[in-house]
Enzyme design. Structure first.
Site, mmCIF file in Angstrom:
data_model
loop_
_atom_site.group_PDB
_atom_site.id
_atom_site.type_symbol
_atom_site.label_atom_id
_atom_site.label_comp_id
_atom_site.label_asym_id
_atom_site.label_seq_id
_atom_site.Cartn_x
_atom_site.Cartn_y
_atom_site.Cartn_z
ATOM 1 C CB SER A 29 1.463 6.954 4.895
ATOM 2 O OG SER A 29 0.297 6.593 5.589
ATOM 3 C CD GLN A 36 -2.805 1.170 2.440
ATOM 4 O OE1 GLN A 36 -2.405 1.642 3.501
ATOM 5 N NE2 GLN A 36 -4.017 0.642 2.317
ATOM 6 N N GLY A 37 0.685 2.098 -1.000
ATOM 7 C CA GLY A 37 1.407 3.357 -1.107
ATOM 8 C C GLY A 37 0.484 4.540 -0.873
ATOM 9 C CD GLU A 43 -5.783 0.237 6.170
ATOM 10 O OE1 GLU A 43 -4.586 0.006 6.327
ATOM 11 O OE2 GLU A 43 -6.219 1.296 5.692
ATOM 12 C CB SER A 99 2.824 -3.232 4.823
ATOM 13 O OG SER A 99 2.453 -2.368 5.864
#
Length: 395
Positions: free
Chosen positions: A131, A128-129, A247, A163
Site C-alpha cells: 500500500s 509488506q510494502g 493472505e 507491518s
C-alpha cells in the site's frame, strides 16, 4: 464417506497436544504489545521451537521445506494451538503466511534456498510494502518507481501501513517498472528488499491502541539487486495475486478459531447470567454461531484446494469478506455483553469465565480494521462479483 479422524490423524493430534503441554510453560506470556524488539525475540523463539520439533511450516509443502501435512493435519495443528493458547505467528506473519508461500510458488531455486529455511527457522522477519498513501485499495495505481541500472533497480517512493517494518529484515515490495505512460497493473514488479539497504527511512505510525505495529517507509534511491525480483519484470501483478490469495485464503484461520472460542465463552456467559431473556441478543449469538460454523467448513475447503493447487484460490476472498464482517459483529456483541468489564484485564473474572489476559476493548479495536486489512470489503465484493459470479466489470 468416513468423516472420522484416521488413526494417523489422531496420533498426530495426540503427539502435538503432548508437545504443547510440555513446552508452553517455559514459553511464558508475550512482552508488552508496544515493545516490538522484545516481541520479535519472543515470536522468533517460538518459531524456532516449532522448527526444532518439526512443526514449522505445517501448511507449507515438503518441497518448500515445510512438513507437507495433509489438509486435516493442518487444521488439527491450528485447532490444538488455539486450544492450548500457543503464541500466534506474531511478527513472522508476512514471511510465514505471505512471502514464503509466494516464493515457493513463484521464486527461483536460488531464492528458495536463500529465504525459505531462514523464515521457517525464525531467523528473519519480513514486512509488506504494497500500500501507498495514494494507492491502498486501488493498489494498481501505486507510484513507487524502480529504474533499472545495471544489475540493480533504483527505487524511489513511499509505502504505508507496513507491518513490523521496525523489526523486519526483508520487505516484499511492489514497484512500478513499466512505462510511465502505461498505468495500471501491467508494469508492476515484485521485489525482495533488504531492510538494511541505504536510503530507507522508517517512520512508525502509532495506532489508537498506542502501538507502532505499522510504519510508513520512505525510499530514496534504494538499490535492490535484480536477482531479488520474484517473477518476470512487469509481471508482478500476477505474482501479487498469488500473495494475496494466501493472505486472504488461509492467513485468518487462527483468528477464526480465536473468534469461535470467544463466541463460545460469550454464549456460556449469556446462559449462566440469563442474558438471553433479551431474544434479540440470543438471535445475534445464534447467527454468529451459524456463520462461524459455515466459515470453518469453508476453511476446510480452502485448505484442501491449496493442498491440491498450491494456492488457496479466489474462494479466499469469500472467506475474508465474510469473516471480517462477522468478526466486527462479534466485537460489538462482546463489548455490549461485557459493558464496563470489557476494560478490565480479565473481563469475566468475576463471572468465572476468562476471556484471556487482555482487555476485550483491544479485541474490539482489532476487529475494526479487519474490513480494511488485506483488501477492503468493497474490493472483496468486486472480486467475488467479477471472478466468481462472472458479473461485468464497471467502467
Amino acid at each position: 464417506m468416513d468423516l472420522r479422524y484416521t488413526a494417523a490423524e489422531q496420533a498426530f493430534r495426540d503427539e502435538l497436544r503432548r508437545w504443547l503441554t510440555s513446552v508452553l510453560p517455559d514459553v511464558g506470556p508475550p512482552p508488552p504489545h508496544d515493545d516490538w524488539p522484545a516481541r520479535r525475540a519472543y515470536d522468533l523463539r517460538w518459531q524456532r521451537l516449532l522448527f526444532d520439533a518439526g512443526y514449522a511450516g505445517v501448511d507449507w509443502p515438503a518441497e518448500g521445506g515445510g512438513r507437507g501435512a495433509s489438509p486435516v493435519e493442518q487444521l488439527i495443528f491450528k485447532e490444538e494451538c488455539e486450544r492450548a493458547g500457543a503464541p500466534y505467528v506474531g511478527v513472522g506473519f508476512v514471511g510465514l503466511l505471505h512471502a514464503g508461500p509466494t516464493i515457493i510458488a513463484e521464486g527461483t531455486a536460488a531464492q528458495k534456498e536463500r529465504y525459505l529455511r531462514a523464515i521457517l527457522r525464525g531467523d528473519e522477519v519480513w514486512c509488506q510494502g504494497f500500500s501507498e498513501p495514494d494507492a491502498g485499495s486501488d493498489l494498481a495505481s501505486l507510484r513507487t518507481r524502480a529504474v533499472r541500472d545495471g544489475d540493480d533497480y533504483v527505487v524511489t517512493g513511499s509505502k504505508i501501513w507496513t507491518s513490523h517494518a521496525e523489526v523486519a529484515d526483508f520487505c516484499e515490495l511492489l514497484v512500478r517498472t513499466g512505462d510511465e505512460d502505461r498505468p495500471g497493473n501491467r508494469g508492476i514488479s515484485w521485489l525482495i528488499m533488504p531492510m538494511d539497504s541505504p536510503g530507507i527511512e522508517i517512520q512508525p505510525l502509532r495506532t489508537i491502541e498506542g502501538t507502532t505495529e505499522f510504519a510508513q517507509l520512505f525510499l530514496n534511491d534504494v538499490r535492490i539487486p535484480v536477482v531479488n525480483r520474484v517473477g518476470e519484470e512487469n509481471d508482478g501483478w500476477r505474482v501479487t495475486m498469488v500473495t494475496l490469495s494466501f493472505e486472504r485464503g488461509t492467513a485468518f484461520v487462527g483468528e477464526l478459531l480465536e473468534a469461535m472460542r470467544l463466541l463460545g465463552e460469550l454464549d456460556d456467559l449469556g446462559r449462566r447470567l440469563d442474558l438471553f431473556r433479551d431474544r434479540s441478543l440470543a438471535h445475534r449469538v445464534g447467527h454468529l454461531l451459524a456463520a462461524f460454523d459455515a466459515l470453518w467448513a469453508l476453511t476446510k475447503r480452502n485448505v484442501s484446494q491449496a493442498a491440491q493447487t498450491g494456492v488457496p484460490g479466489i474462494g479466499g476472498s469469500v472467506f475474508k469478506l465474510s469473516f471480517s464482517e462477522h468478526a466486527q459483529a462479534l466485537g460489538d456483541l462482546a463489548m455490549e455483553m461485557l459493558d464496563r468489564a470489557a476494560l478490565c484485564a480479565d473481563p469475566l473474572e468475576r463471572h468465572g469465565t476468562p476471556l484471556g489476559n487482555a482487555p476485550q476493548v483491544h479485541n474490539w479495536f482489532k476487529s475494526i480494521n479487519l474490513t480494511i486489512a488485506a483488501g477492503t470489503s468493497q474490493v472483496q465484493r468486486n472480486i467475488v462479483a467479477e471472478r466468481i459470479l462472472g458479473l461485468p466489470r464497471t467502467r
